[in-house]
Design an enzyme around this catalytic site. Structure first.
Site, mmCIF file in Angstrom:
data_model
loop_
_atom_site.group_PDB
_atom_site.id
_atom_site.type_symbol
_atom_site.label_atom_id
_atom_site.label_comp_id
_atom_site.label_asym_id
_atom_site.label_seq_id
_atom_site.Cartn_x
_atom_site.Cartn_y
_atom_site.Cartn_z
ATOM 1 N N SER A 163 0.708 -1.229 0.002
ATOM 2 C CA SER A 163 0.036 -0.180 0.165
ATOM 3 C C SER A 163 0.795 1.124 0.066
ATOM 4 C CB SER A 163 -1.063 0.042 1.104
ATOM 5 O OG SER A 163 -0.066 0.427 2.324
ATOM 6 N N LYS A 223 0.686 3.795 7.436
ATOM 7 C CA LYS A 223 -0.004 4.947 6.336
ATOM 8 C C LYS A 223 0.239 5.935 6.722
ATOM 9 C CE LYS A 223 -2.980 1.809 4.718
ATOM 10 N NZ LYS A 223 -2.310 0.498 5.186
#
Length: 378
Positions: free
Chosen positions: A118, A156
């Site tokens: 990601s 993230k």
């Protein structure tokens, strides 16, 4: 104290030397960071020398070395961190040795091994080790380790939004999500690429797994190619060589030619004929192909399929996949098996015998030359 760019260059030089046993050229550093001139690289290198992070022999190519003053230090490796869906927080205590310059000047640090894709647009790939400075706060845009739902951790970018926090991946195929509460456990300060545990392609199961990933890339490349295609000069030239010209066939040939070149570039890399770690964008791909032309012009010469401009994200996805594998043991037999499995019967019919003969001929000649060049230039 190093600036962000100086630290990035030092990290690159350190990782490059660790992988290749020789230092990168100024041109390679310029290309990796997409800098405008070698003079800019030279300034950064001189600064790193003056700060005693690097040393260099005068008038000698590839003579950069990490200064003796630059010592490694050990920090805890606390297991896996998800760069994808959050995973249960499980800590596996061990230590890893890293160069001191990967740490900030103050604070407590630890490392986590990345699982998932990601964050690939931030240059963080599956299997990398991220170095974390332990802290409980973060600014918008920081890449952090977040503890959510009491026992799940994820890697993230963080942004404060009304009613909570948005956790943003650096991968357009993965959606951001919002949580009401989270605990910041630390901020990413550097990345250390790991080539330990790569899968060798002389193992049947690894070859099959890689083959399945290649099939997914041909599908993704085809989607991009068909979306970007507009009648062009290359297509007109191609049409004149075909008995039954078909736009879909042209796009399919474009996709296979593109992936064949990428695959041979990675073989050149692991055979130490080319020096790169990632392909982040099309400009870098063009530069690598130009460099490869000096090794073997026939395989990497310009052709009618060069009209296709792959997206940066697709190149980053390919990097994330290919860096999991060790192409060093590849030979003609292994590559032949790979292509036999890679191109389906249906697509063989679409491509036709003339393209396939030329495709396999270029592949065989390419791998023969790479192997011969490698053995004669140890």
């Amino acid at each position: 104290m190093l600036t962000k760019r100086q630290k990035q260059i030092l990290d690159f030089v350190t990782n490059f030397i660790g992988k290749n046993d020789y230092s990168p050229s100024l041109e390679e550093i310029k290309r990796h960071f997409r800098l405008r001139s070698v003079a800019t690289v030279h300034e950064h290198i001189e600064t790193l020398q003056s700060k005693e992070y690097l040393s260099k022999e005068e008038h000698q190519p590839r003579s950069l070395s990490i200064s003796k003053e630059e010592k490694n230090t050990k920090i805890p490796l606390l297991g896996l961190i998800a760069a994808g869906e959050p995973i249960e927080a499980i800590q596996e205590y061990e230590t890893i040795s890293i160069p001191k310059h990967l740490l900030t000047n103050s604070g407590e640090h630890f490392a986590l091994r990345v699982k998932g894709n990601s964050m690939i647009q931030e240059g963080i790939f599956d299997g990398d080790n991220v170095i974390i400075r332990k802290q409980n706060s973060a600014e918008d845009g920081d890449t952090i380790v977040a503890l959510i739902n009491q026992n799940e951790v994820t890697l993230k970018k963080i942004y404060k939004v009304t009613g909570g926090f948005k956790l943003q991946p650096s991968n357009p195929s993965i959606e951001a999500f919002v949580v009401k509460q989270l605990i910041v456990q630390g901020k990413v300060v550097s990345v250390m690429r790991s080539y330990v545990g790569r899968k060798t392609l002389d193992q049947t199961l690894n070859l099959l797994t890689f083959n399945n990933e290649l099939k997914q890339f041909i599908i993704k490349a085809q989607e991009e190619i068909k979306h970007k295609f507009k009648p062009n000069n290359e297509f007109e030239i191609w049409q004149r060589t075909e008995n039954k010209p078909d736009q879909d066939k042209f796009c399919l040939e474009t996709g296979y030619t593109f992936l064949n070149e990428i695959l041979l570039l990675w073989v050149c890399k692991d055979k130490k004929l080319l020096s790169f770690e990632v392909i982040n964008n099309r400009q870098q791909l063009i530069s690598l192909k130009q460099e490869a032309q000096q090794i073997y012009s026939h395989i990497f010469e310009s052709n009618i399929f060069d009209w296709y401009e792959p997206s940066d994200f697709l190149l980053q996805e390919i990097t994330n996949s290919f860096n999991k594998y060790d192409f060093t043991p590849i030979d003609r037999d292994i590559l032949g098996k790979l292509y036999e499995q890679f191109i389906t019967r249906e697509e063989r019919k679409k491509l036709g015998q003339s393209f396939l003969k030329l495709f396999f001929k270029k592949m065989r000649l390419g791998i023969i030359f790479i192997l011969d060049y490698n053995s004669s230039n140890p």
